[in-house]
Design a protein around this motif. Structure first.
Motif: not given
Length: 343
Positions: A279-284, A293-296, A269-272, A336-337
């Motif tokens: 609107q960013a996902t880890f794919r770009g 995507f990113l939990a923050t 899991s990853v949190a920012g 989701e992250s």
């Protein structure tokens, strides 16, 4: 047209709250002003009110603050609110070896009614000049640890702890037991402090503490985080959660995990922190998706910008010396992250 005294019209259009004017009269005046496309005439307004109707923003790294995601969001919010209140915004750089002298120069040359002064830029000479001019000043702390109290300057701060506390409650409920910190050097003394304190409180063991330096550019920050994460990939692979100091750092970590065949949000899991790249996902950053995507942790910088302007305007009208402090609470945004730890 409004069938009221001209002074009443002036008070309504200038937002003067010192006089009791009925809501129906205010509505009628504002409706007519809108219908006639009324806009205040700057010079006449200044002469009548003995104000410049300028609010100055003084920053020592103006170019960086304008180009970074966080700086642009905060300054954009300040600009919109200043314009909405029929004031003008002056952006003044205070770069140089003697920051106090530069801030002093900005104040003396701007003829502003109020000042937003970034960070810890107000020295003794600046404070003396502000007291002499009787113009209110506000500063903003992006983290809630204030290293130095500044007399006679009002403050707006970000309450980092509230967002982290919400995050750790979720982690505790999902039975996370260990995590690693992945922070930019500049955030080690502030966000890292809160994260470490609450991790201990909620029974989550911090197994690793990775920090790195990155240039100012947002793009370089993400790429630098990816490179550092790739170099530490064996360490990161063993984590349940990687807690990052910004969203762009987190996205760089996600890039590295994916490159190593590790699925963010499933394997690790990853949190920012920031909720800026929503609107960013880890794919770009440019991927076409409606689902972030990113939990923050949301820092509510737009709300902070509005609070800064409202506080300045309040102090202009009150003309009172008592300093005021406003805290903007951060909040956790689950996405989701962050999944569940693997047993």
């Amino acid at each position: 047209m409004a069938k009221v005294n001209p002074s009443t019209v002036s008070r309504v259009l200038n937002g003067d709250k010192r006089y009791s004017i009925t809501e129906s009269v205010c509505s009628r005046i504002l409706e007519l002003a809108d219908r006639c496309s009324y806009a205040p005439q700057g010079a006449a307004r200044s002469l009548a009110c003995k104000q410049s109707f300028n609010i100055a923003v003084i920053l020592d790294q103006l170019e960086h603050d304008m180009s970074s995601s966080a700086g642009a969001l905060l300054l954009g919010s300040i600009c919109r609110e200043v314009t909405k209140q029929n004031y003008k915004l002056l952006l003044l750089p205070a770069s140089g070896n003697d920051v106090d002298e530069e801030v002093l120069r900005c104040i003396r040359s701007s003829n502003a009614d109020a000042y937003f002064i970034g960070g810890l830029m107000a020295g003794d000479r600046t404070l003396a000049e502000l007291k002499k001019s009787k113009a209110p000043a506000v500063t903003f702390y992006g983290d809630d640890i204030i290293e130095k109290e500044i007399p006679d300057i009002h403050t707006v701060t970000l309450d980092v702890e509230s967002g982290y506390r919400e995050l750790f409650r979720v982690l505790q409920a999902r039975k996370f037991r260990r995590a690693a910190l992945f922070f930019l050097e500049e955030h080690k003394a502030t966000r890292r402090y809160q994260a470490a304190k609450l991790a201990s409180e909620y029974g989550i063991r911090l197994t690793d503490d990775i920090s790195f330096y990155s240039p100012a550019s947002d793009f370089k920050t993400r790429n630098r985080a990816r490179l550092v994460a790739l170099a530490q990939i064996d360490c990161l692979r063993a984590q349940e959660l990687i807690l990052c100091s910004t969203d762009l750092v987190a996205l760089g970590v996600c890039d590295a995990l994916e490159a190593a065949g590790i699925q963010p949000g499933i394997d690790v899991s990853v949190a920012g922190f920031d909720n800026l790249e929503v609107q960013a996902t880890f794919r770009g950053l440019a991927e076409d998706t409606d689902v972030p995507f990113l939990a923050t942790i949301d820092t509510h910088l737009a709300e902070a910008g509005t609070a800064i302007v409202h506080l300045l305007l309040k102090k202009i009208k009150e003309n009172r010396k008592e300093t005021e402090h406003i805290s903007i609470k951060s909040s956790f945004i689950p996405r989701e992250s962050i999944g569940f730890p693997k047993n």
